[in-house]
Design an enzyme around this catalytic site. Structure first.
Site, mmCIF file in Angstrom:
data_model
loop_
_atom_site.group_PDB
_atom_site.id
_atom_site.type_symbol
_atom_site.label_atom_id
_atom_site.label_comp_id
_atom_site.label_asym_id
_atom_site.label_seq_id
_atom_site.Cartn_x
_atom_site.Cartn_y
_atom_site.Cartn_z
ATOM 1 N N GLN A 59 47.460 67.486 35.230
ATOM 2 C CA GLN A 59 47.177 65.968 35.302
ATOM 3 C C GLN A 59 47.913 65.082 36.063
ATOM 4 O O GLN A 59 49.238 64.881 35.745
ATOM 5 C CB GLN A 59 46.592 65.399 33.890
ATOM 6 C CG GLN A 59 45.999 64.219 33.994
ATOM 7 C CD GLN A 59 44.464 64.444 34.514
ATOM 8 O OE1 GLN A 59 43.936 65.139 34.549
ATOM 9 N NE2 GLN A 59 44.163 63.078 35.099
ATOM 10 N N ASP A 82 42.573 73.199 40.715
ATOM 11 C CA ASP A 82 42.476 71.880 41.425
ATOM 12 C C ASP A 82 42.518 72.086 42.863
ATOM 13 O O ASP A 82 42.116 70.999 43.664
ATOM 14 C CB ASP A 82 43.591 70.847 41.179
ATOM 15 C CG ASP A 82 43.381 69.791 40.168
ATOM 16 O OD1 ASP A 82 42.072 69.236 40.238
ATOM 17 O OD2 ASP A 82 44.331 69.233 39.295
ATOM 18 N N LYS A 125 37.825 66.662 29.900
ATOM 19 C CA LYS A 125 37.934 68.255 30.405
ATOM 20 C C LYS A 125 38.013 69.183 29.344
ATOM 21 O O LYS A 125 37.186 70.203 29.342
ATOM 22 C CB LYS A 125 39.199 68.309 31.291
ATOM 23 C CG LYS A 125 39.048 67.648 32.589
ATOM 24 C CD LYS A 125 40.511 67.369 33.305
ATOM 25 C CE LYS A 125 40.277 66.712 34.404
ATOM 26 N NZ LYS A 125 41.660 66.167 35.044
HETATM 27 N N1 GUN Z 1 44.181 62.449 38.442
HETATM 28 C C1 GUN Z 1 43.211 61.851 39.217
HETATM 29 N N2 GUN Z 1 42.283 62.700 39.667
HETATM 30 C C2 GUN Z 1 42.978 63.983 39.488
HETATM 31 C C3 GUN Z 1 42.601 65.195 39.956
HETATM 32 O O1 GUN Z 1 41.450 65.338 40.586
HETATM 33 N N3 GUN Z 1 43.121 66.355 39.605
HETATM 34 C C4 GUN Z 1 44.205 66.208 38.812
HETATM 35 N N4 GUN Z 1 44.954 67.242 38.234
HETATM 36 N N5 GUN Z 1 44.623 64.918 38.417
HETATM 37 C C5 GUN Z 1 43.959 63.977 38.814
#
Ligand code: GUN
Length: 298
Positions: free
Chosen positions: A99, A122, A55
């Site tokens: 995350q 998100d 990311k």
């Molecule tokens: N962990 C697994 N998938 C995701 C996601 O789409 N967003 C976040 N913040 N954590 C994750």
């Protein structure tokens, strides 16, 4: 018997990132500001670290500034909430992503609710979940958004199609159902207690697999010509590649499915890259909204 068309998420994600990058450059040129993304990670879960590093790297490639916070696995909830408050108040931060999963001693719901909904790239804040369901303007969770963009490009109008989503998580299954309902699909959300899951899946024009069980969905669960989106990313042992070797597989038995489906996403190289591209898209959108700019069509 014909092979399914491959939906190349990796290539589509690269195109989307290029368009995000061009829009970021335009924002900087016209307004002298660049979007900022804060990725918050606690601990060193290897899978989370891979995602977070990707990311941050891809954000930088698009010209988006990364302003991450990486705390230790024993960071307390109060300390994490204080960090969220700080990021909410930081004018250079347009998007905040925490995350998941968080360590067990932290109430993830409380943390996600603390994020300013305008910065919630998100789309997990309850206000944004509500807006998604009621058809309002809100950030859309990245993985379902990536799936939707691939489906739109593959199928065009989805009105009247039968969509089956296997998995009812807050991150994928539920928002995917809201998005496909908005596209005028007839949507079924199937899960571990669904009766005769293979028969339910066989009735789908669009099948989205998001259960997290390697190769659970077999070829004979798929209706001829169906479009299959495989959200699963599962690491399994691969003794055929040598001792201690592993490989990634999806929730769909790919080699079986591709002889029946009309189109299918591979794993890796399908949904995964689109998820990150959509995060960068959502960050740009948050930056445009916070600056009172209209979001360009991407
Ligand atoms: N962990 C697994 N998938 C995701 C996601 O789409 N967003 C976040 N913040 N954590 C994750």
């Amino acid at each position: 018997m014909t092979d399914a068309a491959l939906i190349d998420g990796k290539a589509r994600a690269a195109e989307l990132r290029a368009r995000v990058g061009a829009a970021v450059a335009d924002l900087e040129e016209r307004h002298g500001t660049v979007p900022g993304l804060a990725v918050v990670q606690l601990g060193d879960d290897p899978a989370s670290s891979v995602y977070v590093n990707s990311k941050n790297r891809l954000a930088a490639e698009c010209g988006i500034r990364s302003l991450g916070f990486h705390g230790s696995g024993d960071t307390g909830e109060a300390e994490l909430l204080a960090e969220i408050d700080r990021l909410n108040g930081d004018d250079d931060v347009d998007g905040i992503l925490v995350q998941l999963p968080l360590p067990d001693h932290i109430d993830a719901g409380r943390v996600l609710e603390r994020i300013d909904p305008v910065k919630d790239v998100d789309g997990f804040h309850p206000v944004n979940v509500g807006l998604l369901v009621t058809g309002g303007e809100a950030p859309v969770p990245c993985t379902p958004l990536g799936c939707l963009l691939m489906l739109r490009e593959q199928l065009g109008d989805m009105s009247g199609k039968t969509a089956v989503i296997v998995g009812r998580s807050n991150i994928v299954g539920k928002p995917m159902a809201a998005l496909l309902t908005r596209e005028h699909c007839t949507v079924t959300v199937a899960h571990s207690r669904t009766r005769d899951l293979p028969a339910v899946c066989r009735g789908a024009d669009i099948l989205v697999a998001a259960v997290g069980r390697p190769e659970m969905i077999r070829g004979d669960w798929i209706g001829p010509g169906a479009t299959v989106i495989d959200v699963g990313i599962n690491r399994i042992a691969a003794p055929e590649r040598g001792p201690d070797r592993t490989r990634l597989v999806g929730d769909v038995a790919f080699d079986e499915a591709r002889t029946v489906a009309g189109a299918i996403t591979p794993v890796p190289g399908g949904v995964g890259p689109m998820t990150i591209a959509c995060l960068l898209r959502n960050t740009l959108e948050a930056a445009c909204r916070r600056r009172g700019r209209s979001m360009p069509e991407l």
